[in-house]
Design a protein around this motif. Structure first.
Motif, PDB file in Angstrom:
ATOM      1  N   SER A 101       5.063  -9.515  -0.934  1.00 25.07           N
ATOM      2  CA  SER A 101       5.115  -7.974  -0.877  1.00 25.07           C
ATOM      3  C   SER A 101       5.785  -7.523  -1.789  1.00 25.07           C
ATOM      4  N   LYS A 102       6.882  -7.862  -1.769  1.00 26.73           N
ATOM      5  CA  LYS A 102       8.503  -6.969  -2.638  1.00 26.73           C
ATOM      6  C   LYS A 102       7.539  -7.505  -4.314  1.00 26.73           C
ATOM      7  N   ALA A 103       7.269  -8.434  -4.344  1.00 24.63           N
ATOM      8  CA  ALA A 103       6.652  -8.994  -5.541  1.00 24.63           C
ATOM      9  C   ALA A 103       5.395  -8.389  -5.763  1.00 24.63           C
ATOM     10  N   SER A 104       4.305  -7.822  -5.117  1.00 22.26           N
ATOM     11  CA  SER A 104       3.257  -7.001  -5.967  1.00 22.26           C
ATOM     12  C   SER A 104       3.539  -5.696  -6.060  1.00 22.26           C
ATOM     13  N   SER A 105       4.289  -5.675  -5.024  1.00 17.97           N
ATOM     14  CA  SER A 105       5.145  -3.714  -5.043  1.00 17.97           C
ATOM     15  C   SER A 105       5.679  -3.606  -6.497  1.00 17.97           C
ATOM     16  N   ASP A 106       6.387  -4.844  -7.513  1.00 15.17           N
ATOM     17  CA  ASP A 106       6.763  -4.847  -8.385  1.00 15.17           C
ATOM     18  C   ASP A 106       5.696  -4.622  -9.222  1.00 15.17           C
ATOM     19  N   HIS A 107       4.924  -5.657  -8.991  1.00 13.45           N
ATOM     20  CA  HIS A 107       4.075  -5.572 -10.024  1.00 13.45           C
ATOM     21  C   HIS A 107       3.024  -4.294 -10.349  1.00 13.45           C
ATOM     22  N   PHE A 108       3.006  -3.361  -9.273  1.00 13.10           N
ATOM     23  CA  PHE A 108       2.010  -2.453  -9.387  1.00 13.10           C
ATOM     24  C   PHE A 108       3.304  -1.208 -10.483  1.00 13.10           C
ATOM     25  N   VAL A 109       4.625  -1.596  -9.826  1.00 14.81           N
ATOM     26  CA  VAL A 109       5.094  -0.350 -10.303  1.00 14.81           C
ATOM     27  C   VAL A 109       5.205  -0.435 -12.323  1.00 14.81           C
ATOM     28  N   ARG A 110       4.940  -2.071 -12.425  1.00 16.84           N
ATOM     29  CA  ARG A 110       5.116  -1.861 -13.670  1.00 16.84           C
ATOM     30  C   ARG A 110       4.167  -1.715 -14.475  1.00 16.84           C
ATOM     31  N   ALA A 111       2.159  -2.405 -13.628  1.00 20.55           N
ATOM     32  CA  ALA A 111       0.916  -1.375 -14.189  1.00 20.55           C
ATOM     33  C   ALA A 111       0.900  -0.259 -13.890  1.00 20.55           C
ATOM     34  N   TYR A 161      -0.423   4.364 -16.853  1.00 20.83           N
ATOM     35  CA  TYR A 161      -0.269   5.704 -17.151  1.00 20.83           C
ATOM     36  C   TYR A 161       1.237   5.852 -17.281  1.00 20.83           C
ATOM     37  N   HIS A 162       1.885   5.478 -18.225  1.00 22.93           N
ATOM     38  CA  HIS A 162       3.197   5.787 -18.489  1.00 22.93           C
ATOM     39  C   HIS A 162       4.313   6.375 -17.555  1.00 22.93           C
ATOM     40  N   LEU A 163       4.063   5.685 -16.300  1.00 21.96           N
ATOM     41  CA  LEU A 163       4.645   6.920 -15.313  1.00 21.96           C
ATOM     42  C   LEU A 163       6.364   5.976 -15.628  1.00 21.96           C
ATOM     43  N   PRO A 164       7.063   7.405 -15.546  1.00 22.40           N
ATOM     44  CA  PRO A 164       8.838   6.623 -16.605  1.00 22.40           C
ATOM     45  C   PRO A 164       9.346   5.604 -14.945  1.00 22.40           C
ATOM     46  N   THR A 165       9.136   4.892 -15.115  1.00 21.47           N
ATOM     47  CA  THR A 165       9.677   3.386 -13.851  1.00 21.47           C
ATOM     48  C   THR A 165      11.145   2.679 -14.461  1.00 21.47           C
ATOM     49  N   VAL A 166      11.297   2.656 -13.588  1.00 14.76           N
ATOM     50  CA  VAL A 166      13.241   1.604 -13.605  1.00 14.76           C
ATOM     51  C   VAL A 166      13.232   0.483 -12.103  1.00 14.76           C
ATOM     52  N   VAL A 167      13.238  -0.721 -12.288  1.00 17.71           N
ATOM     53  CA  VAL A 167      13.559  -1.656 -11.672  1.00 17.71           C
ATOM     54  C   VAL A 167      14.609  -2.124 -11.571  1.00 17.71           C
ATOM     55  N   SER A 168      15.202  -2.398  -9.463  1.00 22.61           N
ATOM     56  CA  SER A 168      16.196  -3.595  -9.578  1.00 22.61           C
ATOM     57  C   SER A 168      15.664  -4.772  -9.172  1.00 22.61           C
ATOM     58  N   ASN A 169      16.226  -5.731  -9.121  1.00 21.51           N
ATOM     59  CA  ASN A 169      16.602  -6.794  -8.228  1.00 21.51           C
ATOM     60  C   ASN A 169      17.418  -7.327  -7.240  1.00 21.51           C
ATOM     61  N   CYS A 170      17.804  -7.021  -6.487  1.00 23.45           N
ATOM     62  CA  CYS A 170      19.867  -7.124  -6.025  1.00 23.45           C
ATOM     63  C   CYS A 170      19.389  -8.937  -5.028  1.00 23.45           C
ATOM     64  N   SER A 171      20.510  -8.729  -4.879  1.00 19.93           N
ATOM     65  CA  SER A 171      20.472 -10.077  -4.217  1.00 19.93           C
ATOM     66  C   SER A 171      21.094  -9.119  -2.899  1.00 19.93           C
ATOM     67  N   ILE A 204       1.068  -1.403   0.035  1.00 20.49           N
ATOM     68  CA  ILE A 204       0.136  -0.116  -0.287  1.00 20.49           C
ATOM     69  C   ILE A 204       1.148   1.040   0.534  1.00 20.49           C
ATOM     70  N   GLY A 205       2.014   1.121   0.750  1.00 22.48           N
ATOM     71  CA  GLY A 205       3.164   2.529   0.852  1.00 22.48           C
ATOM     72  C   GLY A 205       3.636   2.514  -0.897  1.00 22.48           C
ATOM     73  N   THR A 206       4.021   1.892  -1.182  1.00 27.12           N
ATOM     74  CA  THR A 206       4.473   2.037  -2.821  1.00 27.12           C
ATOM     75  C   THR A 206       3.262   2.508  -3.601  1.00 27.12           C
ATOM     76  N   VAL A 207       1.992   1.727  -3.846  1.00 33.54           N
ATOM     77  CA  VAL A 207       0.982   2.288  -3.859  1.00 33.54           C
ATOM     78  C   VAL A 207       0.381   4.060  -4.516  1.00 33.54           C
ATOM     79  N   ASN A 208       1.069   4.096  -2.730  1.00 35.46           N
ATOM     80  CA  ASN A 208       0.442   5.673  -2.028  1.00 35.46           C
ATOM     81  C   ASN A 208       1.748   6.533  -3.073  1.00 35.46           C
ATOM     82  N   LEU A 209       2.795   5.489  -3.434  1.00 40.08           N
ATOM     83  CA  LEU A 209       3.838   6.506  -3.995  1.00 40.08           C
ATOM     84  C   LEU A 209       4.281   6.923  -5.353  1.00 40.08           C
ATOM     85  N   LEU A 210       3.590   5.911  -6.119  1.00 41.06           N
ATOM     86  CA  LEU A 210       2.767   5.864  -6.902  1.00 41.06           C
ATOM     87  C   LEU A 210       1.599   6.610  -7.547  1.00 41.06           C
TER      88      LEU A 210
END
Ligand code: NAD
Ligand code: DAU
Length: 351
Positions: free
Chosen positions: A160-170, A175-185, A105-111
């Motif tokens: 929860s992280k997977a869900s936030s990644d999916h929202f960023v993608r969505a 909405y054409h939000l200019p996003t980029v994602v990284s997944n780190c070890s 929910i915090g990530t979706v708020n920020l988006l």
């Protein structure tokens, strides 16, 4: 160009290294560290940059959309690096909803706030979401996680992280939000909160307390020095392609028990203890439920496209990390007093 960069979770472990790097390297950027200071957030992590003229701190919870919007307007935020999260797998097993609130929910708020504030000229902005390799689930003895590995999260944290990644993608697709994602070890290094394997075991070795190895200790992680992760984040932020994902890893797989034995022998040397003394503290304990067997990242895309590669070996990074903990006893003492003792008791010595 001057940017007004919002870094969420900047008082945490990785966030504090990213804030430090950006404040020092980009004096023309305004850096706003937004963090609600949970148990994992600590402004002492940033004492050396707190007085910099391009640094600001806002104590805000990402669940508070109104306060987030005010920060966007006050600073004219042009870019976001989103690191704020609940980050510990063991805590997610005890309190999954905390992870849904902050990480989803915090990530979706920020988006939403970014989308509304940037809607008139999306293209000049960037929303960078920092995520984890745990979204890919677990590997067997062979293979590596690539950017196209299907998501298969196994813990409430990784779900929860997977869900936030999916929202960023969505938000990018819809909405054409200019996003980029990284997944780190797995990261390690200075300012790591001593609930995670390496700092917890360093603290326990210092105090000659048992080292609780989960299960048979044969689980494998891919370890990366946190300053190398911060360098990768800098590159992805400035040069990563909009809409893309970059995997970041250490090319550095260790079985937990081998890592713990290496840590014990390095600490024996540094503490002038007889060789083998700390290894006697190793204690096998009940396994973590749903424990992922092996994580290992294929970081060839970020290497090929952005020229990133880890700058230190594991032995160098681990040695610098141990030295930092041994010279920062006051920091360690401060974060392991109070609530930490209750957490430790419940987690490792339940009645
Ligand atoms: P951390 O737990 O050390 O720090 C998290 C920070 O976020 C803290 O400062 C905390 O106060 C803040 N925070 C938590 N909830 C908040 C909320 N609701 N509002 C505002 N601030 C809040 O975490 P970390 O290890 O530094 O991880 C940072 C990010 O990197 C996370 O998104 C995590 O999933 C990701 N990540 C971590 C690792 C790792 O090995 N530590 C590896 C890959 C990805
Ligand atoms: O892979 C990236 C992830 O790495 C991040 O997304 C997470 O935020 C971060 O916490 C980390 O997750 P892990 O679960 O891999 O890290 P942790 O340090 O908790 O555990 C590392 C390994 O050590 C894991 O196999 C569990 C084991 N372990 C951990 C603790 C705390 C033990 O054997 N004993 C312990 O007491």
């Amino acid at each position: 160009m001057s940017k007004h960069v919002l870094i969420t979770g900047g008082a945490g472990f990785i966030g504090s290294h990213v804030v430090r790097l950006f404040v020092n390297k980009y004096p023309r950027y305004t850096i706003v560290n937004l963090d609600c200071l949970t148990y994992a957030g600590n402004l002492a992590n940033l004492q050396d940059v707190a007085g910099a003229s391009n640094y600001y701190f806002e104590k805000v919870n990402i669940l508070d959309a109104v306060a987030l919007n005010e920060v966007f307007i006050r600073y004219g935020i042009t870019d976001v690096l989103h690191l704020a999260a609940e980050s510990h797998v063991d805590r997610s097993i005890v309190s999954p909803l905390d992870f849904v609130y902050t990480n989803v929910i915090g990530t979706v708020n920020l988006l939403n706030v970014a989308k509304e504030n940037w809607k008139s000229n999306m293209d000049t902005h960037r929303f960078y979401h920092i995520s984890t390799d745990e979204v890919y689930g677990t590997l067997g003895a062979e293979g590596l996680f690539t950017e196209t590995t299907p998501y298969s999260p196994n813990s409430p944290y990784s779900a929860s992280k997977a869900s936030s990644d999916h929202f960023v993608r969505a938000y990018h697709e819809t909405y054409h939000l200019p996003t980029v994602v990284s997944n780190c070890s797995n990261n390690y290094g200075p300012y790591h909160f001593p609930e995670k394997l390496i700092p917890l075991f360093i603290n326990n070795i210092i105090h000659k307390k048992p080292l609780p190895v989960y299960g048979d200790g044969l689980y494998t992680r891919d370890w990366l020095f946190v300053k190398d992760h911060a360098r990768a984040i800098d590159l992805v932020f400035h040069q990563g392609k909009i809409g893309e994902t970059y995997n970041v890893g250490g090319f550095n797989e260790w079985k937990n028990i081998d890592l713990v034995k290496l840590l014990c022998s390095l600490m024996d040397e540094k503490l002038n203890r007889p060789a083998g003394e700390s290894a006697q503290l190793i204690t096998y304990v009940k396994d973590r439920p749903g424990h992922d067997l092996r994580y290992a990242i294929d970081a060839n895309k970020i290497n090929r496209e952005l020229g990133w590669y880890p700058s230190v070996t594991f032995e160098e990074g681990l040695s610098e990390t141990i030295d930092w903990y041994l010279s920062n006893g006051e920091w360690l003492q401060q974060v392991t007093s109070g609530d930490y003792q209750n957490y430790y008791q419940k987690m490792y010595n339940p009645a």
